[in-house]
Scaffold this active site. Structure first.
Site, PDB file in Angstrom:
ATOM      1  N   ASP A 248      70.838  57.469 -36.408  1.00  0.00           N
ATOM      2  CA  ASP A 248      71.616  56.143 -36.415  1.00  0.00           C
ATOM      3  C   ASP A 248      71.528  55.391 -37.635  1.00  0.00           C
ATOM      4  OD1 ASP A 248      73.527  53.945 -35.578  1.00  0.00           O
ATOM      5  OD2 ASP A 248      71.591  52.722 -35.394  1.00  0.00           O
ATOM      6  N   MET A 249      72.679  54.857 -38.064  1.00  0.00           N
ATOM      7  CA  MET A 249      72.586  54.254 -39.451  1.00  0.00           C
ATOM      8  C   MET A 249      72.362  52.569 -39.391  1.00  0.00           C
ATOM      9  SD  MET A 249      75.604  56.409 -41.327  1.00  0.00           S
ATOM     10  CE  MET A 249      75.395  55.426 -42.700  1.00  0.00           C
TER      11      MET A 249
ATOM     12  N   ASP B   2      68.779  52.229 -32.281  1.00  0.00           N
ATOM     13  CA  ASP B   2      68.416  50.675 -32.228  1.00  0.00           C
ATOM     14  C   ASP B   2      69.365  49.909 -31.209  1.00  0.00           C
ATOM     15  OD1 ASP B   2      70.377  48.333 -34.177  1.00  0.00           O
ATOM     16  OD2 ASP B   2      70.627  50.856 -34.154  1.00  0.00           O
ATOM     17  N   SER B   3      70.537  50.530 -30.713  1.00  0.00           N
ATOM     18  CA  SER B   3      71.530  49.790 -29.786  1.00  0.00           C
ATOM     19  C   SER B   3      71.978  50.577 -28.563  1.00  0.00           C
ATOM     20  CB  SER B   3      72.568  49.276 -30.794  1.00  0.00           C
ATOM     21  OG  SER B   3      73.140  50.156 -31.552  1.00  0.00           O
TER      22      SER B   3
ATOM     23  N   LYS C  48      76.857  59.977 -28.714  1.00  0.00           N
ATOM     24  CA  LYS C  48      76.274  60.534 -29.565  1.00  0.00           C
ATOM     25  C   LYS C  48      75.538  61.611 -28.948  1.00  0.00           C
ATOM     26  CE  LYS C  48      75.282  56.403 -32.424  1.00  0.00           C
ATOM     27  NZ  LYS C  48      74.453  55.733 -33.084  1.00  0.00           N
TER      28      LYS C  48
END
Length: 243
Positions: A7-8, A191-192, A168
């Site tokens: 993830d970014m 993270d989310s 994803k």
């Protein structure tokens, strides 16, 4: 480990939305070791490109929460659009409750403007964003019943929508089929909320130190905070030091 999906925002990028030199160097070493490094993000390609060009790794990309898959940085793979009728239904709610919105078509990003019919037919993702909790709640109370929509979030101030079944996790699964890599040989970082499904299919999910509790509960490991180069340090420790 054959593939690492990352993830970014809140994960690879620090609070200044930067990839540090140490992180970039670590990702390059992983690629040189024969590991695919895949950016797996809710972002659209327009805002991914500057980072992809910084890294210069020519790797696959999972964009728009899995709606836009690239087999290599410049080779388009699979696009999954929200159905035209569903796009119109979403915008009917957005316009009625007057909540700020944004999203991506195959031509780029849009925000708070009327879309042409052609753009509505090529919507990869639509998001709403507001600091107003009541406004977000009002939107969610209707959006949760959209039967053909995958509803998720990447933070406490937004909701994100894709075609049903697109996430994803879908992006990672399809990419692994294309590359002939078993899912058990994959690692992911996030993270989310929009990382949850990916965590459930990846072989070795790693939550960031700043991740939501739900991710930490299903992760194999927890990395350091995204401001402390958690991704790079975890890859060094868990992958590169074992090769």
């Amino acid at each position: 480990m054959k593939l690492i999906a990352i993830d970014m925002d809140g994960t690879l990028l620090n609070a200044a939305h930067e990839i540090t030199p140490f992180t970039a160097q670590t990702l390059k070493k992983a690629v040189e070791a024969g590991i695919y490094i895949v950016l797996a993000t809710g972002r659209g390609m327009t805002s991914i490109r500057p980072y992809e060009q910084q890294l210069q790794l020519q790797q696959p990309i999972i964009a728009a929460n899995g709606a836009d898959i690239y087999y290599e940085a410049n080779i388009e793979g699979i696009k999954n659009y929200i159905a035209f009728d569903d796009v119109q239904r979403i915008f009917e709610v957005i316009n009625r409750i007057n909540i700020p919105f944004w999203g991506f078509t195959d031509q780029g990003e849009f925000a708070d403007r009327e879309l042409s019919e052609e753009e509505q037919m090529k919507c990869l993702k639509i998001g709403v964003q507001s600091e107003n909790e009541q406004l977000l709640k009002s939107f969610y109370e209707e959006a949760q019943f959209f039967e053909n929509i995958e509803l998720t979030t990447s933070g406490i101030t937004n909701y994100e929508m894709n075609k049903k079944g697109i996430s994803k996790a879908f992006g990672l699964s399809e990419l692994c089929k294309q590359l002939q890599i078993p899912l058990e040989n994959t690692m992911c970082f996030g993270d989310s909320g929009n990382d949850i499904q990916m965590f459930k299919v990846a072989g070795f999910p790693v939550a960031m130190g700043n991740a939501i509790e739900e991710l930490k509960e299903i992760a194999q490991k927890t990395a350091l905070h995204h401001d402390d180069e958690g991704v790079a340090k975890a890859i060094q420790h868990l992958v590169l030091n074992k090769i």
